[in-house]
Design a protein around this motif. Sequence first.
Motif, PDB file in Angstrom:
ATOM      1  N   ARG A   1       0.826  -1.201   0.000  1.00 12.75           N
ATOM      2  CA  ARG A   1       0.000   0.000   0.000  1.00 12.75           C
ATOM      3  C   ARG A   1       0.866   1.260   0.000  1.00 12.75           C
ATOM      4  O   ARG A   1       2.046   1.235   0.359  1.00 12.75           O
ATOM      5  N   ASN A   2       0.246   2.360  -0.365  1.00  9.62           N
ATOM      6  CA  ASN A   2       0.870   3.681  -0.239  1.00  9.62           C
ATOM      7  C   ASN A   2      -0.173   4.658   0.289  1.00  9.62           C
ATOM      8  O   ASN A   2      -1.362   4.569  -0.048  1.00  9.62           O
ATOM      9  N   GLU A   3       0.301   5.590   1.119  1.00 10.89           N
ATOM     10  CA  GLU A   3      -0.588   6.623   1.648  1.00 10.89           C
ATOM     11  C   GLU A   3      -0.027   8.011   1.342  1.00 10.89           C
ATOM     12  O   GLU A   3       1.191   8.209   1.284  1.00 10.89           O
ATOM     13  N   SER A   4      -0.917   8.935   1.154  1.00 11.63           N
ATOM     14  CA  SER A   4      -0.567  10.340   0.983  1.00 11.63           C
ATOM     15  C   SER A   4      -1.820  11.130   1.358  1.00 11.63           C
ATOM     16  O   SER A   4      -2.838  10.545   1.715  1.00 11.63           O
ATOM     17  N   ILE A   5      -1.729  12.448   1.282  1.00 13.67           N
ATOM     18  CA  ILE A   5      -2.916  13.274   1.512  1.00 13.67           C
ATOM     19  C   ILE A   5      -3.086  14.164   0.292  1.00 13.67           C
ATOM     20  O   ILE A   5      -2.232  15.002  -0.005  1.00 13.67           O
ATOM     21  N   LEU A   6      -4.173  13.939  -0.447  1.00 20.32           N
ATOM     22  CA  LEU A   6      -4.424  14.622  -1.708  1.00 20.32           C
ATOM     23  C   LEU A   6      -5.593  15.594  -1.580  1.00 20.32           C
ATOM     24  O   LEU A   6      -6.414  15.479  -0.674  1.00 20.32           O
ATOM     25  N   ARG A   7      -5.667  16.515  -2.512  1.00 19.96           N
ATOM     26  CA  ARG A   7      -6.823  17.410  -2.578  1.00 19.96           C
ATOM     27  C   ARG A   7      -7.862  16.801  -3.515  1.00 19.96           C
ATOM     28  O   ARG A   7      -7.543  16.315  -4.598  1.00 19.96           O
ATOM     29  N   VAL A   8      -9.117  16.807  -3.074  1.00 22.72           N
ATOM     30  CA  VAL A   8     -10.211  16.152  -3.798  1.00 22.72           C
ATOM     31  C   VAL A   8     -11.362  17.138  -3.910  1.00 22.72           C
ATOM     32  O   VAL A   8     -11.884  17.618  -2.894  1.00 22.72           O
ATOM     33  N   GLN A   9     -11.796  17.423  -5.117  1.00 22.76           N
ATOM     34  CA  GLN A   9     -12.814  18.448  -5.361  1.00 22.76           C
ATOM     35  C   GLN A   9     -14.205  17.828  -5.493  1.00 22.76           C
ATOM     36  O   GLN A   9     -14.421  16.913  -6.296  1.00 22.76           O
ATOM     37  N   LEU A  10     -15.147  18.320  -4.691  1.00 18.84           N
ATOM     38  CA  LEU A  10     -16.537  17.887  -4.853  1.00 18.84           C
ATOM     39  C   LEU A  10     -17.151  18.566  -6.074  1.00 18.84           C
ATOM     40  O   LEU A  10     -16.783  19.693  -6.420  1.00 18.84           O
TER      41      LEU A  10
END
Length: 468
Positions: A143-152
Amino acid sequence: MPHTLRSFLETIDNRILQIHDEVDPINQIGYLCSESKHPLMFHNLAGFPDFRLTDILIKDRHGQAAALGLSDSKEVCPYLAKQMSAGAGKSKMVSDGPVKEVKLIGDAADLRKLPIPIHSHGDAGRYLGSGVTITRDPETGIRNESILRVQLTDDPHKAPFWMAARHNYQHYLKYVAKGEPMPMAFAIGLHPVYEIMSNWSGIHKDFDELEYAAGVLGEEIEMVKCETIDLEVPAHAEIVIEGTVHPTERMMEGPFGEFTNFGFGAEGPAPVFTTTAITHRKDPIFRHMQATWFTDHQPLITLPMEATYYNRLRETQGNTNVIDVFVPPWASQFLMIVQVEARWDGQVNDMLMAALSGPNLHVKTVIAVDEDVDIYNAEDVLWAMTTRVDPAQHVKIQEGSRLHPLDAVIPEVGDEYTVMRIGGKMGIDATKPPTWRAEARKKFQRVDPMGKGDDAIARLLEMVRQPR
């Protein structure tokens, strides 16, 4: 007891500002979080009666020390570096967990039902910026983890997102080559150390960032299977969003006010996440990470960076006395300040080169200072830069380097949505002469005001230092 968001909130309960006034989470939270100097907990969210929202948990060294279980904030970087050098921990599968208390599957998995805010004026819409993004390499199974920006968007299940060309992007490209959708999940509301280590950027062939964080905390992280995709997620998260990323589908994403404090830099066609399920606790706490200047957003990325470079730079010339490393939030992660005591001529220069060629794309300027300079005080650092630096001999410029894709002042190369930027890096040696040249070093020692060290005036010192 496992380390969770709730267990952390209990440890800092006396510092949390509890807000019971009604607040619009979509249009009002952003500014309140940006202006706060304290951890926040909002209890009355207009339109979202079942949720609470928290932010500003680790923006300063005090909160970071609490997350690591330390009492001395000056030990944050050395301690995290030591724990990281010990290696990763483990994960274990469990059959159930608190994050499974409520299950919204299929059409019920509406992203708009979560109190996801608008971060800044000019943003393209509501943005999730606090979900620990989980993907898995289809070839290795790691697995890999990161924190991304996600647009509704107007579609309750469709969300374009932006990612740099790092590990999760490599996973995505492998699914594109296979012509298959990529399973992806977002875990919201974890203990801050799991959030911090999700932003680590090193090589991990046999573990993921969640397991690395478990090693830092000295525990095994409990994982549960997703409801609709073949992926594992933290059992003690507050909220999990499950879904897939189609190999060819694109939607326009951005603009978005980033950690640079600019609203441009990477907007364009982007991959699309399609939600298939949302699970959460019965009384969920939405963990928000406001993206604007000097909030949790910056140290979440800079903490593992500081610890990684602390270990790396101490190996320069076999043994360099690096005392502390700081990547100040107020410099948008592009500046690193290294507190060092050099023994030999050339040692600081070599250390600067090691820092500028490190594993992160953010760092484009590194300033080296001595142990008598407070690296957390910009005035002190600027004093050293102006009194101990001759630009002709103490400043080094390196051209033709790859830099962070959101560093908008650096020229772009090509027109891919991920954005490639090539520009310059700078190292500044603001240290005194090395210790082996004792007389030359002594000349650059700061003078102390008369009376310093006199115990008889200790009480008066406390009085004159008090703000009025």
